[in-house]
Design an enzyme around this catalytic site. Structure first.
Site, PDB file in Angstrom:
ATOM      1  N   TYR A 169       0.959   0.025  15.096  1.00 41.38           N
ATOM      2  CA  TYR A 169       0.102  -0.081  13.914  1.00 41.38           C
ATOM      3  C   TYR A 169       0.667   0.731  12.749  1.00 41.38           C
ATOM      4  CZ  TYR A 169      -3.741   0.091  10.743  1.00 41.38           C
ATOM      5  OH  TYR A 169      -4.510  -0.017   9.612  1.00 41.38           O
TER       6      TYR A 169
ATOM      7  N   LYS B 256      -2.838  -2.349   7.632  1.00 47.24           N
ATOM      8  CA  LYS B 256      -3.162  -3.774   7.608  1.00 47.24           C
ATOM      9  C   LYS B 256      -2.215  -4.488   6.655  1.00 47.24           C
ATOM     10  CE  LYS B 256      -5.023  -6.576   9.428  1.00 47.24           C
ATOM     11  NZ  LYS B 256      -4.756  -6.851  10.822  1.00 47.24           N
TER      12      LYS B 256
ATOM     13  N   ASP C 115       0.884  -1.160   0.000  1.00 49.74           N
ATOM     14  CA  ASP C 115       0.000   0.000   0.000  1.00 49.74           C
ATOM     15  C   ASP C 115       0.923   1.210   0.000  1.00 49.74           C
ATOM     16  OD1 ASP C 115      -1.553   2.163   0.677  1.00 49.74           O
ATOM     17  OD2 ASP C 115      -2.581   1.183   2.352  1.00 49.74           O
TER      18      ASP C 115
ATOM     19  N   ASP D  22      -2.324  -6.658   4.321  1.00 50.06           N
ATOM     20  CA  ASP D  22      -3.247  -7.317   3.400  1.00 50.06           C
ATOM     21  C   ASP D  22      -2.512  -8.391   2.600  1.00 50.06           C
ATOM     22  OD1 ASP D  22      -5.358  -5.540   4.168  1.00 50.06           O
ATOM     23  OD2 ASP D  22      -4.185  -4.021   3.152  1.00 50.06           O
TER      24      ASP D  22
HETATM   25  C1  F6R Z   1      -6.268   0.781   6.448  1.00 52.76           C
HETATM   26  C2  F6R Z   1      -7.503   0.470   7.148  1.00 52.76           C
HETATM   27  C3  F6R Z   1      -8.408   1.590   7.526  1.00 52.76           C
HETATM   28  C4  F6R Z   1      -7.783   2.608   8.457  1.00 52.76           C
HETATM   29  C5  F6R Z   1      -8.812   3.690   8.873  1.00 52.76           C
HETATM   30  C6  F6R Z   1      -8.213   4.771   9.748  1.00 52.76           C
HETATM   31  O1  F6R Z   1      -5.899  -0.196   5.533  1.00 52.76           O
HETATM   32  O2  F6R Z   1      -7.793  -0.663   7.398  1.00 52.76           O
HETATM   33  O3  F6R Z   1      -9.559   1.022   8.110  1.00 52.76           O
HETATM   34  O4  F6R Z   1      -7.244   1.985   9.564  1.00 52.76           O
HETATM   35  O5  F6R Z   1      -9.354   4.309   7.732  1.00 52.76           O
HETATM   36  O6  F6R Z   1      -7.113   5.302   9.118  1.00 52.76           O
HETATM   37  P1  F6R Z   1      -6.229   6.494   9.713  1.00 52.76           P
HETATM   38  O7  F6R Z   1      -5.807   6.129  11.101  1.00 52.76           O
HETATM   39  O8  F6R Z   1      -5.114   6.593   8.747  1.00 52.76           O
HETATM   40  O9  F6R Z   1      -7.132   7.721   9.696  1.00 52.76           O
HETATM   41 MG    MG Z   2      -4.028   1.962   3.325  1.00 46.36          MG
HETATM   42 MG    MG Z   3      -4.830  -2.334   2.052  1.00 45.78          MG
END
Ligand code: F6R
Ligand code: MG
Ligand code: MG
Length: 377
Positions: A227, A230, A10, A232
């Site tokens: 963190y 993810k 990503d 993936d």
């Molecule tokens: C990323 C994911 C999303 C983010 C969420 C919050 O792959 O799974 O669910 O975790 O959109 O993102 P932030 O903390 O970047 O605002």
């Molecule tokens: Mg992302």
């Molecule tokens: Mg992703």
């Protein structure tokens, strides 16, 4: 020998974490085409699932090859530069290091690699998922290679009757073990039923002595210690002629199993099999998606892809996934929608625990209660 490598990262989302911008795909595609022209790769293509770019490549340099991994790293640096230019979200999210050294292990991008001697006809399925974790492949792999109710070949194809070996990684202890199935089915299930920790890394045919499947097993949260998005996962599965048929490999995805990873890496949600254009998770950053790219690999050439989940026979799985999503969403911040405390990838718990520690009052020991109760009786 030929190696099929899927390397993914990503490097910036469009919009938020929902998809990859077409200009990033153009950068990745141009890099892969150049690498084919220059002879680094035999063939290559690019694909996206959610906010992840995957490079699907064939070459003759073996797994963990520095040249291939550094090519992928440089390509992701280029897509990151484009993401920065466009102001995309989380630009460079999965590139955890400032520099590349040797191979991608621990650097952030995920990869599945499988080396094999190409058969006269070599049907291969490449699966890419978004908003979930590598353990999400455990249940489908079990069904493909060990469940005769899924895979008829386990019963009626003499080449499959001998069973398969599952190589399982313990992501916490950095250890591996091999289970021989069918004899060790129950032992296998005890471990892979806990997919946050135990992940099937490869599956091998005992009769053919060939590796049939390989997954990506990196967990970014464990690598980075906090963190960072993810992890993936991607997966390669070879099919037919003594391995599960294409239809047996796709069949497990007709049920939208619940997986971890949706919304802030902290929720369970159903894994929805979708066509490539529908791999854009937008509801509660989900539901998690899986796409299946089918190839015939011919003298290293990737003839394809066919978009395997575009088939309307997966419509009911998609409909069920939406229903399960409604049901799980209704739980809001409660388990089992929200992950258990020790698996949350975002948490306010440590700050809360500190702030509230003085307000917690110790309850009497249960033994004391029992003693009082029996004295009264
Ligand atoms: C990323 C994911 C999303 C983010 C969420 C919050 O792959 O799974 O669910 O975790 O959109 O993102 P932030 O903390 O970047 O605002
Ligand atoms: Mg992302
Ligand atoms: Mg992703």
């Amino acid at each position: 020998m030929l190696t099929l490598s899927i390397i993914k990262a990503d490097t910036g989302g469009f919009v938020g974490h929902s998809a990859v911008h077409p200009e990033l795909m153009a950068v990745a595609r141009a890099a892969v085409e150049r690498a084919v022209r220059e002879g680094l790769l035999v063939d290559g293509t690019t694909a996206a699932c959610g906010d992840d770019v995957s490079l699907v490549m064939t070459h003759r340099r073996g797994p963990d090859c520095t040249d291939i991994h550094s090519f992928a790293w440089d390509t992701f640096l280029a897509t990151t530069a484009k993401a920065r230019e466009l102001g995309l979200y989380g630009a460079g999210q999965d590139l955890l290091s400032d520099s590349f050294s040797g191979n991608l292990r621990g650097l952030g991008p995920g990869y599945a690699e499988l080396e094999f001697e190409e058969r006269p006809s070599e049907p291969v399925l490449c699966f890419l998922a978004d908003k979930t974790e590598p353990g999400a492949w455990n249940l489908p792999l079990y069904k493909m290679f060990a469940d005769p109710f899924n895979t008829a070949g386990l019963v009626i194809d003499s080449k499959m009757h001998a069973g398969f070996e599952f190589e399982v990684y313990d992501l916490y202890e950095h250890a591996r073990i091999v289970f021989s199935c069918p004899e060790e089915l129950y032992e296998l299930l005890m471990f892979i039923g806990a997919p946050a920790r135990y992940v099937v890394h490869t599956v091998r045919s005992r009769a053919l002595g060939e590796t049939a499947a390989a997954t990506s097993t990196q967990r970014l949260s464990l690598i980075a210690g906090k963190y960072v998005g993810k992890d993936d996962p991607v997966m390669i599965v070879r099919c037919q002629s003594g391995l599960p048929a294409v239809g047996e490999v796709l069949e497990p995805f007709a049920t939208p199993w619940t997986v971890a990873g949706c919304m802030r890496g902290s929720h369970h949600a159903p894994l929805m099999p979708v066509s490539v254009p529908d791999a854009t998770p937008s509801r509660f950053d989900g539901p998690p998606r899986v796409v299946g790219l089918g190839f015939q690999v011919t003298q290293g050439r990737l003839v394809g892809p066919r978009d395997m989940f575009a088939d309307p026979s997966f419509d009911r799985a998609r409909q069920r996934a939406n229903e399960v999503m409604d049901y799980l969403r209704a739980h809001g911040p409660f388990e089992p929608h929200r992950l258990p405390l020790d698996e949350l990838e975002y948490t306010t718990m440590s700050t809360l625990a500190k702030r509230l520690s003085a307000r917690w009052q110790t309850l009497p020991e249960p033994a004391q209660d029992l003693a009082t109760a029996s004295a009264k009786a």
